[in-house]
Design a protein around this motif. Structure first.
Motif, PDB file in Angstrom:
ATOM      1  N   TYR A  53      57.319  41.668  27.970  1.00 40.58           N
ATOM      2  CA  TYR A  53      56.614  40.438  27.350  1.00 40.58           C
ATOM      3  C   TYR A  53      55.139  41.028  26.611  1.00 40.58           C
ATOM      4  CZ  TYR A  53      59.272  37.072  29.901  1.00 40.58           C
ATOM      5  OH  TYR A  53      60.401  36.415  30.691  1.00 40.58           O
ATOM      6  N   GLU A  54      55.059  40.327  25.515  1.00 39.37           N
ATOM      7  CA  GLU A  54      53.984  40.586  24.670  1.00 39.37           C
ATOM      8  C   GLU A  54      52.544  40.451  25.610  1.00 39.37           C
ATOM      9  OE1 GLU A  54      51.571  39.144  20.519  1.00 39.37           O
ATOM     10  OE2 GLU A  54      53.548  38.247  21.165  1.00 39.37           O
ATOM     11  N   ARG A  55      52.942  39.351  26.313  1.00 36.32           N
ATOM     12  CA  ARG A  55      51.476  38.919  27.286  1.00 36.32           C
ATOM     13  C   ARG A  55      51.465  39.693  28.265  1.00 36.32           C
ATOM     14  NH1 ARG A  55      52.758  35.216  31.510  1.00 36.32           N
ATOM     15  NH2 ARG A  55      50.792  33.901  30.949  1.00 36.32           N
ATOM     16  N   THR A  56      52.466  40.495  28.706  1.00 37.10           N
ATOM     17  CA  THR A  56      52.219  41.550  29.943  1.00 37.10           C
ATOM     18  C   THR A  56      51.654  42.898  29.369  1.00 37.10           C
ATOM     19  OG1 THR A  56      54.172  40.614  31.024  1.00 37.10           O
ATOM     20  CG2 THR A  56      53.540  42.745  31.550  1.00 37.10           C
ATOM     21  N   GLN A  57      52.065  43.166  28.084  1.00 35.94           N
ATOM     22  CA  GLN A  57      51.644  44.214  27.459  1.00 35.94           C
ATOM     23  C   GLN A  57      50.229  43.990  26.949  1.00 35.94           C
ATOM     24  OE1 GLN A  57      53.235  47.284  27.300  1.00 35.94           O
ATOM     25  NE2 GLN A  57      54.781  46.033  28.547  1.00 35.94           N
ATOM     26  N   ALA A  58      49.623  42.713  26.647  1.00 38.81           N
ATOM     27  CA  ALA A  58      48.362  42.502  26.520  1.00 38.81           C
ATOM     28  C   ALA A  58      47.355  42.726  27.564  1.00 38.81           C
ATOM     29  CB  ALA A  58      48.129  40.996  25.968  1.00 38.81           C
TER      30      ALA A  58
ATOM     31  N   CYS B 177      46.052  33.710  34.540  1.00 33.97           N
ATOM     32  CA  CYS B 177      47.327  33.188  33.606  1.00 33.97           C
ATOM     33  C   CYS B 177      48.438  32.620  34.688  1.00 33.97           C
ATOM     34  CB  CYS B 177      47.762  34.433  32.990  1.00 33.97           C
ATOM     35  SG  CYS B 177      48.835  35.559  33.768  1.00 33.97           S
ATOM     36  N   VAL B 178      49.474  31.968  33.803  1.00 35.67           N
ATOM     37  CA  VAL B 178      50.539  31.321  34.528  1.00 35.67           C
ATOM     38  C   VAL B 178      51.242  32.290  34.740  1.00 35.67           C
ATOM     39  CG1 VAL B 178      52.530  30.050  34.275  1.00 35.67           C
ATOM     40  CG2 VAL B 178      50.209  28.834  33.489  1.00 35.67           C
ATOM     41  N   GLY B 179      51.896  32.654  35.961  1.00 33.09           N
ATOM     42  CA  GLY B 179      52.986  33.934  36.319  1.00 33.09           C
ATOM     43  C   GLY B 179      54.198  33.761  35.601  1.00 33.09           C
ATOM     44  N   MET B 180      54.832  32.668  35.677  1.00 34.31           N
ATOM     45  CA  MET B 180      56.079  32.469  35.375  1.00 34.31           C
ATOM     46  C   MET B 180      56.202  31.843  33.716  1.00 34.31           C
ATOM     47  SD  MET B 180      57.906  34.067  37.544  1.00 34.31           S
ATOM     48  CE  MET B 180      59.597  33.702  36.937  1.00 34.31           C
ATOM     49  N   SER B 181      55.595  32.675  32.692  1.00 35.09           N
ATOM     50  CA  SER B 181      55.878  32.318  31.464  1.00 35.09           C
ATOM     51  C   SER B 181      55.882  33.665  30.449  1.00 35.09           C
ATOM     52  CB  SER B 181      54.589  31.349  31.240  1.00 35.09           C
ATOM     53  OG  SER B 181      54.552  31.190  29.783  1.00 35.09           O
ATOM     54  N   PRO B 182      56.492  33.590  29.416  1.00 30.02           N
ATOM     55  CA  PRO B 182      56.526  34.456  28.398  1.00 30.02           C
ATOM     56  C   PRO B 182      55.384  34.588  27.464  1.00 30.02           C
ATOM     57  CG  PRO B 182      58.253  33.073  27.923  1.00 30.02           C
ATOM     58  CD  PRO B 182      57.746  32.518  29.299  1.00 30.02           C
ATOM     59  N   SER B 183      54.808  33.371  27.447  1.00 33.24           N
ATOM     60  CA  SER B 183      53.991  32.879  26.156  1.00 33.24           C
ATOM     61  C   SER B 183      52.801  32.261  26.596  1.00 33.24           C
ATOM     62  CB  SER B 183      54.945  32.282  25.258  1.00 33.24           C
ATOM     63  OG  SER B 183      55.313  31.136  25.468  1.00 33.24           O
ATOM     64  N   LEU B 184      52.619  31.473  27.689  1.00 35.86           N
ATOM     65  CA  LEU B 184      51.472  30.692  27.916  1.00 35.86           C
ATOM     66  C   LEU B 184      50.077  31.717  27.830  1.00 35.86           C
ATOM     67  CD1 LEU B 184      52.788  28.253  30.367  1.00 35.86           C
ATOM     68  CD2 LEU B 184      51.968  27.709  28.046  1.00 35.86           C
ATOM     69  N   PRO B 185      48.994  31.091  27.610  1.00 38.02           N
ATOM     70  CA  PRO B 185      47.643  31.834  27.415  1.00 38.02           C
ATOM     71  C   PRO B 185      47.144  32.641  28.464  1.00 38.02           C
ATOM     72  CG  PRO B 185      47.356  29.621  26.618  1.00 38.02           C
ATOM     73  CD  PRO B 185      48.796  29.735  27.349  1.00 38.02           C
TER      74      PRO B 185
ATOM     75  N   THR C 264      53.076  33.526  20.985  1.00 42.44           N
ATOM     76  CA  THR C 264      54.321  33.083  20.440  1.00 42.44           C
ATOM     77  C   THR C 264      55.171  33.118  21.313  1.00 42.44           C
ATOM     78  OG1 THR C 264      53.427  33.396  18.100  1.00 42.44           O
ATOM     79  CG2 THR C 264      55.724  32.618  18.389  1.00 42.44           C
ATOM     80  N   THR C 265      56.346  31.720  21.702  1.00 43.41           N
ATOM     81  CA  THR C 265      57.275  31.853  22.436  1.00 43.41           C
ATOM     82  C   THR C 265      58.418  32.616  21.938  1.00 43.41           C
ATOM     83  OG1 THR C 265      56.489  29.810  23.419  1.00 43.41           O
ATOM     84  CG2 THR C 265      58.754  30.532  23.876  1.00 43.41           C
ATOM     85  N   PRO C 266      59.046  33.628  22.413  1.00 45.95           N
ATOM     86  CA  PRO C 266      60.011  34.487  21.614  1.00 45.95           C
ATOM     87  C   PRO C 266      61.298  33.679  21.776  1.00 45.95           C
ATOM     88  CG  PRO C 266      59.566  35.384  23.910  1.00 45.95           C
ATOM     89  CD  PRO C 266      58.635  34.247  23.750  1.00 45.95           C
ATOM     90  N   GLU C 267      62.260  33.653  20.704  1.00 42.15           N
ATOM     91  CA  GLU C 267      63.585  33.102  20.776  1.00 42.15           C
ATOM     92  C   GLU C 267      64.278  33.350  21.951  1.00 42.15           C
ATOM     93  OE1 GLU C 267      67.254  31.899  17.850  1.00 42.15           O
ATOM     94  OE2 GLU C 267      65.644  33.348  17.221  1.00 42.15           O
ATOM     95  N   HIS C 268      64.208  34.456  22.247  1.00 39.73           N
ATOM     96  CA  HIS C 268      65.404  35.091  23.281  1.00 39.73           C
ATOM     97  C   HIS C 268      64.201  35.951  24.294  1.00 39.73           C
ATOM     98  CE1 HIS C 268      68.405  33.724  20.784  1.00 39.73           C
ATOM     99  NE2 HIS C 268      68.119  34.325  19.819  1.00 39.73           N
TER     100      HIS C 268
ATOM    101  N   ALA D 196      60.121  53.558  26.129  1.00 37.01           N
ATOM    102  CA  ALA D 196      59.001  52.610  26.233  1.00 37.01           C
ATOM    103  C   ALA D 196      58.620  52.710  27.817  1.00 37.01           C
ATOM    104  CB  ALA D 196      59.248  51.154  25.871  1.00 37.01           C
ATOM    105  N   CYS D 197      57.234  52.240  27.868  1.00 33.29           N
ATOM    106  CA  CYS D 197      56.621  52.257  29.351  1.00 33.29           C
ATOM    107  C   CYS D 197      57.136  51.253  29.946  1.00 33.29           C
ATOM    108  CB  CYS D 197      55.182  52.341  29.514  1.00 33.29           C
ATOM    109  SG  CYS D 197      54.389  50.893  28.889  1.00 33.29           S
ATOM    110  N   CYS D 198      57.741  50.009  29.366  1.00 36.75           N
ATOM    111  CA  CYS D 198      58.137  48.867  30.085  1.00 36.75           C
ATOM    112  C   CYS D 198      59.334  49.062  30.663  1.00 36.75           C
ATOM    113  CB  CYS D 198      58.132  47.688  29.263  1.00 36.75           C
ATOM    114  SG  CYS D 198      58.918  47.852  27.613  1.00 36.75           S
ATOM    115  N   LEU D 199      60.069  49.994  30.409  1.00 36.26           N
ATOM    116  CA  LEU D 199      61.824  50.249  30.928  1.00 36.26           C
ATOM    117  C   LEU D 199      61.489  49.967  32.477  1.00 36.26           C
ATOM    118  CD1 LEU D 199      62.874  53.183  28.630  1.00 36.26           C
ATOM    119  CD2 LEU D 199      63.726  50.817  28.648  1.00 36.26           C
ATOM    120  N   SER D 200      62.657  49.252  32.823  1.00 37.38           N
ATOM    121  CA  SER D 200      62.835  48.787  34.254  1.00 37.38           C
ATOM    122  C   SER D 200      64.099  49.675  34.953  1.00 37.38           C
ATOM    123  CB  SER D 200      62.781  47.570  34.525  1.00 37.38           C
ATOM    124  OG  SER D 200      63.285  46.996  35.772  1.00 37.38           O
ATOM    125  N   TYR D 201      63.915  50.460  36.042  1.00 33.60           N
ATOM    126  CA  TYR D 201      64.856  51.189  36.414  1.00 33.60           C
ATOM    127  C   TYR D 201      65.332  50.882  37.696  1.00 33.60           C
ATOM    128  CZ  TYR D 201      63.264  54.390  32.439  1.00 33.60           C
ATOM    129  OH  TYR D 201      63.051  55.012  31.252  1.00 33.60           O
TER     130      TYR D 201
END
Length: 434
Positions: free
Chosen positions: A199-204, A342-350, A367-371, A390-395
């Motif tokens: 998520y953009e917010r996680t990277q932020a 921040c809210v834990g379970m959200s892809p876009s809240l502040p 911005t809330t992503p479409e997918h 990418a560093c965000c890859l999950s294995y």
């Protein structure tokens, strides 16, 4: 004269080849430097092997100028998660095609395939065997409920396909580990769908931590959810599969809690000295827990954006409906000179940053992503194509760690979390008595 002409021609050709080779070698060197610069300290990611880059130079090909073919994806399981969250990205991501889908209900896969743009030539299958024989299939996303993940994963890996499994991957750490082992034996990549990493917010948040905006060290992490945490599929007359241990591995914490635990692992480091408790406080219609607590410490790692070793972690998941407090979903990361909330379970809240006195320093909006799954699916596709890591890859490794933490805090409720514990519900110490 003929010999002189031939020698001259050979010399000219040699000079031309040399002039053509030098730029290619320079391109390879540049590609190697860029690859090194983009490398994350994530311990589970590796640089593109030197032999690949040098091999390209030897063959006269440059990784910088050669576009790899697209990844041809297939999906097994076409439930609600694939409708918007994770299905469309497989035909929307750059370098990705969705060529096959599978669902056991006759005709449903063919119907779903009609949603895919025609240039993908997507085919619907009613059985796994035929699906895995689809010509050119490269990788498979397993989106069924967790009860079938391990069996399907083994068959996909044996068929020579890369594997991408929906979280929480296995119903316990033993199952998750089995999946990682079977893909390793097959020599195929194993990715896990902890999408909130990308998520953009996680990277932020990673950048905030890396920049030292709340200090040089994380002191504590606290998370609380009261309510359902945004879980889907609960509005049904029948018991939802997310509340069936045989199908899901436990209650809502397996669906909701796993995301938070993996994100703490990603942002701070692995959880150690884990303790926890699970109860069924107010859910007579279900055998699984509805209230879980966790206490732990952050262990050492080399992938966190800032020092967090020794930080205290405290989490509460209250799905019972007994709390006098209003619904809540809050993650707080506290450093030496401030904290992130921040809210834990959200892809876009502040995401809000405060100083140590509690004054708001900055608030970041997204911005809330479409997918919501698309950023991670794009990263996985890029990795499979050899373009970037990418560093965000999950294995498998981080999924096993998260499964192990869940096992620890749920073990007392189920009397152990070995493979098959879901078939001995009468022996669960925590099971609510009727």
């Amino acid at each position: 004269t003929a010999h002189s002409s031939s020698s001259s021609t050979s010399l000219i050709e040699g000079q031309q080849q040399l002039h053509m080779t030098i730029p290619r070698i320079l391109q390879i060197c540049i590609a190697y430097i860029l690859n090194a610069l983009s490398f994350s300290l994530h311990s589970e990611a590796n640089l593109l092997p030197r032999r690949v880059l040098l091999g390209a130079a030897i063959s006269g090909m440059s990784t910088a100028s050669t576009t790899p073919p697209p990844i041809r994806w297939g999906i097994v399981g076409l439930g609600d998660v694939t409708i918007k969250k994770s299905g469309p990205p497989f035909f929307k991501c750059e370098g990705s095609q969705l060529v096959a889908v599978m669902r056991r209900t006759p005709g449903k896969a063919a119907e779903w395939a009609k949603r895919v743009p025609p240039e993908n030539h997507c085919v619907g299958y009613d059985n796994l065997e035929d699906f895995l024989k689809h010509k050119g299939l490269d990788a498979v996303y397993i989106a069924t409920p967790p009860e079938s993940h391990a069996e399907i994963c083994a068959k996909v890996a044996a068929a020579g396909k890369a594997v991408y499994v929906e979280k929480p991957v296995g119903r316990c750490a033993g199952e998750t580990r089995r999946m990682a082992e079977c893909t390793q034996r097959a020599g195929k990549p194993f990715y896990t769908a902890y999408i909130s990493r990308a998520y953009e917010r996680t990277q932020a948040i990673r950048r905030i931590l890396q920049n030292g905006e709340i200090g040089d060290k994380i002191l504590s992490v606290n998370y609380t959810v009261i309510g359902t945490g945004g879980a889907r599929g609960l509005d049904t007359d029948e018991l939802p599969w997310r509340l069936n241990a045989k199908r899901a591995g436990g209650g809502l914490i397996m669906d909701i809690g796993c995301h938070i635990l993996d994100r703490i692992d990603y942002l701070c480091g692995p959880l150690t000295n884990v303790k926890g408790e699970a109860k069924n406080l107010n859910s007579p219609g279900q055998d699984v827990e509805d209230f879980v607590t966790l206490e732990a410490e952050v262990g050492p790692c080399d992938w966190a954006p800032m020092l967090a070793e020794g930080a205290k972690v405290s989490c509460t998941w209250d799905f019972s409906g007994t709390s006098s407090q209003p619904p809540k979903d809050q993650l707080v990361i506290t450093g030496e000179t401030g904290f992130i909330k921040c809210v834990g379970m959200s892809p876009s809240l502040p995401v809000s940053v405060y100083n140590s006195e509690g004054d708001l320093v900055q608030q970041m909006d997204f911005t809330t992503p479409e997918h919501t799954a698309q950023p991670l699916i794009q990263a996985v596709t890029n990795d499979l194509r050899g373009l970037s890591k990418a560093c965000c890859l999950s294995y498998g490794n981080n999924a096993i760690r998260t499964s192990a933490v869940l096992d620890t805090i749920l073990s007392s409720y189920y009397g152990g979390r070995e493979i098959g514990y879901w078939d001995r519900s009468e022996s669960w110490p925590g099971k609510r008595k009727v």
